[in-house]
Design an enzyme around this catalytic site. Structure first.
Site, mmCIF file in Angstrom:
data_model
loop_
_atom_site.group_PDB
_atom_site.id
_atom_site.type_symbol
_atom_site.label_atom_id
_atom_site.label_comp_id
_atom_site.label_asym_id
_atom_site.label_seq_id
_atom_site.Cartn_x
_atom_site.Cartn_y
_atom_site.Cartn_z
ATOM 1 N N THR A 187 14.158 -29.263 -7.669
ATOM 2 C CA THR A 187 14.036 -27.937 -7.063
ATOM 3 C C THR A 187 14.056 -27.959 -5.542
ATOM 4 O OG1 THR A 187 12.603 -27.362 -8.899
ATOM 5 C CG2 THR A 187 12.400 -26.000 -6.921
ATOM 6 N N GLY A 239 8.338 -30.304 -9.221
ATOM 7 C CA GLY A 239 7.758 -31.200 -10.219
ATOM 8 C C GLY A 239 7.644 -30.505 -11.562
HETATM 9 C C1 SD4 Z 1 10.493 -26.677 -13.140
HETATM 10 N N1 SD4 Z 1 9.461 -27.187 -11.021
HETATM 11 O O1 SD4 Z 1 11.366 -26.005 -13.692
HETATM 12 C C2 SD4 Z 1 10.737 -27.052 -11.694
HETATM 13 C C3 SD4 Z 1 11.604 -28.258 -11.669
HETATM 14 C C4 SD4 Z 1 11.311 -29.258 -10.642
HETATM 15 O O2 SD4 Z 1 10.965 -31.415 -10.194
HETATM 16 O O3 SD4 Z 1 10.899 -28.990 -9.550
HETATM 17 N N2 SD4 Z 1 11.405 -30.483 -10.995
HETATM 18 O O4 SD4 Z 1 9.488 -27.072 -13.704
#
Ligand code: SD4
Length: 326
Positions: A187, A239
């Site tokens: 993200t 995350g």
């Molecule tokens: C999610 N936070 O869809 C996002 C993806 C992400 O590291 O940031 N992954 O959960």
């Protein structure tokens, strides 16, 4: 500039610190009412996003325009597998995108589970500006986007579709597990403090690769993936969204700053809260970045491997975040 050179630049200027990042080193004007405009964003794709965002801030532009135009760069990058056009699909092969945006007046807009639209961040902004709502999802969000002349795209792109077919062959009906610090960086969240002293933030993602169809993470949820309080500061997250949502992560960071924590301390507090709630975080990575009204910044993650990009009038750096568990 390569990542290694940027880190070296940081080291040479002595700006690394375990207690946040001193953006003011060499800036003699710092005083109690002084603030320093800045943009920060998650992961190394943030370097390119920051450049565009900073161009706006530099020209006395508004933070809200900076945070939108910055992350649009990442959304357009077909080589990015975790944001926008080049994003990874869910289990069923659909690339569903999540995004949100928030300005200095607490106006906010969000789209979730939207498919086939190039710039979810701009759709989120249109939700904020043109509707009485905060959040639109799925088909409704797509219809709104098309009614407002947003560009249609075909996803997954062929290369990603091929990868998904391979995955499907080997993992038929299996749920994917989150990957700690996957090399396919995640993200993008971008926070900006403009020359008028106003804060804004944006966050956009294709979410967890091979997630269940219909799954939505923290990124489009105001207070989880992003929060801005123009009296205090702003924060965003990357995350495992499920864990970030459980503690209303970005709001928790900003609220800690309201109670006197520095951006760094506030990010640490939120990470520790996730560890407390989740108990076993071996396969869970969560990371926060934050800025306050002066332009001080901070970040913290559960595990090693998170980095974030900073740009202001003095510096352009990629910083390895501090982390909780060794
Ligand atoms: C999610 N936070 O869809 C996002 C993806 C992400 O590291 O940031 N992954 O959960």
């Amino acid at each position: 500039m390569k990542r290694r050179d940027l880190i070296r630049l940081g080291m040479l200027t002595g700006v690394f610190s375990t207690h946040g990042f001193d953006l003011f080193s060499g800036d003699k004007k710092k005083s109690s009412d002084h603030f320093s405009p800045v943009v920060i964003s998650t992961w190394n794709h943030g370097l390119d996003a920051n450049k565009v965002a900073w161009d706006q801030i530099k020209m006395n532009g508004d933070a809200i325009d900076a945070v939108e135009s910055g992350v649009k760069i990442t959304e357009s990058d077909i080589n990015n597998r975790s944001v926008g056009i080049g994003g990874m699909p869910d289990m069923e092969g659909h690339v569903t995108l999540d995004a949100c945006i928030m300005d200095h007046n607490s106006n906010c807009g969000s789209v979730a589970f939207i498919e086939g639209i190039a710039h979810p961040i701009s759709v989120a902004r249109a939700v904020m500006e043109k509707t009485p709502h905060v959040m639109l999802v799925g088909e409704g969000a797509k219809k709104f986007a098309l009614d407002n002349d947003f560009k249609k795209i075909k996803t997954p792109i062929p290369e990603v579709k091929k990868q998904w077919k391979e995955w499907k062959k080997q993992n038929r009906d299996k749920l994917s597990k989150p990957k700690v610090n996957s090399e396919n960086h995640d993200t993008i969240g971008l926070l900006a403090l403009d020359k008028k002293g106003n804060l804004s933030g944006s966050c956009t993602t294709s979410g967890w690769a091979y997630k269940m169809h219909g799954r939505v993470g923290d990124s489009p949820i105001i207070g989880a993936g992003l929060f801005v309080d123009n009296e205090v500061g702003a924060a965003c997250a990357t995350g495992v969204g499920e864990s970030i949502i459980k503690i209303a992560g970005s709001h928790t960071v900003v609220e800690s700053m309201r109670h006197g924590f520095t951006p760094q301390e506030a990010c640490e507090e939120a990470v520790r809260r996730i560890i407390k709630v989740e108990k076993n975080v071996k396969n869970i990575q969560c990371c926060f970045i934050a800025i306050d009204k002066k332009g001080n910044v901070g970040s913290h993650a559960i595990h090693k491997g998170f980095n974030y990009a900073i740009k202001n009038s003095l510096k352009e750096v990629l910083v390895d975040s501090t982390y909780e568990l060794t």
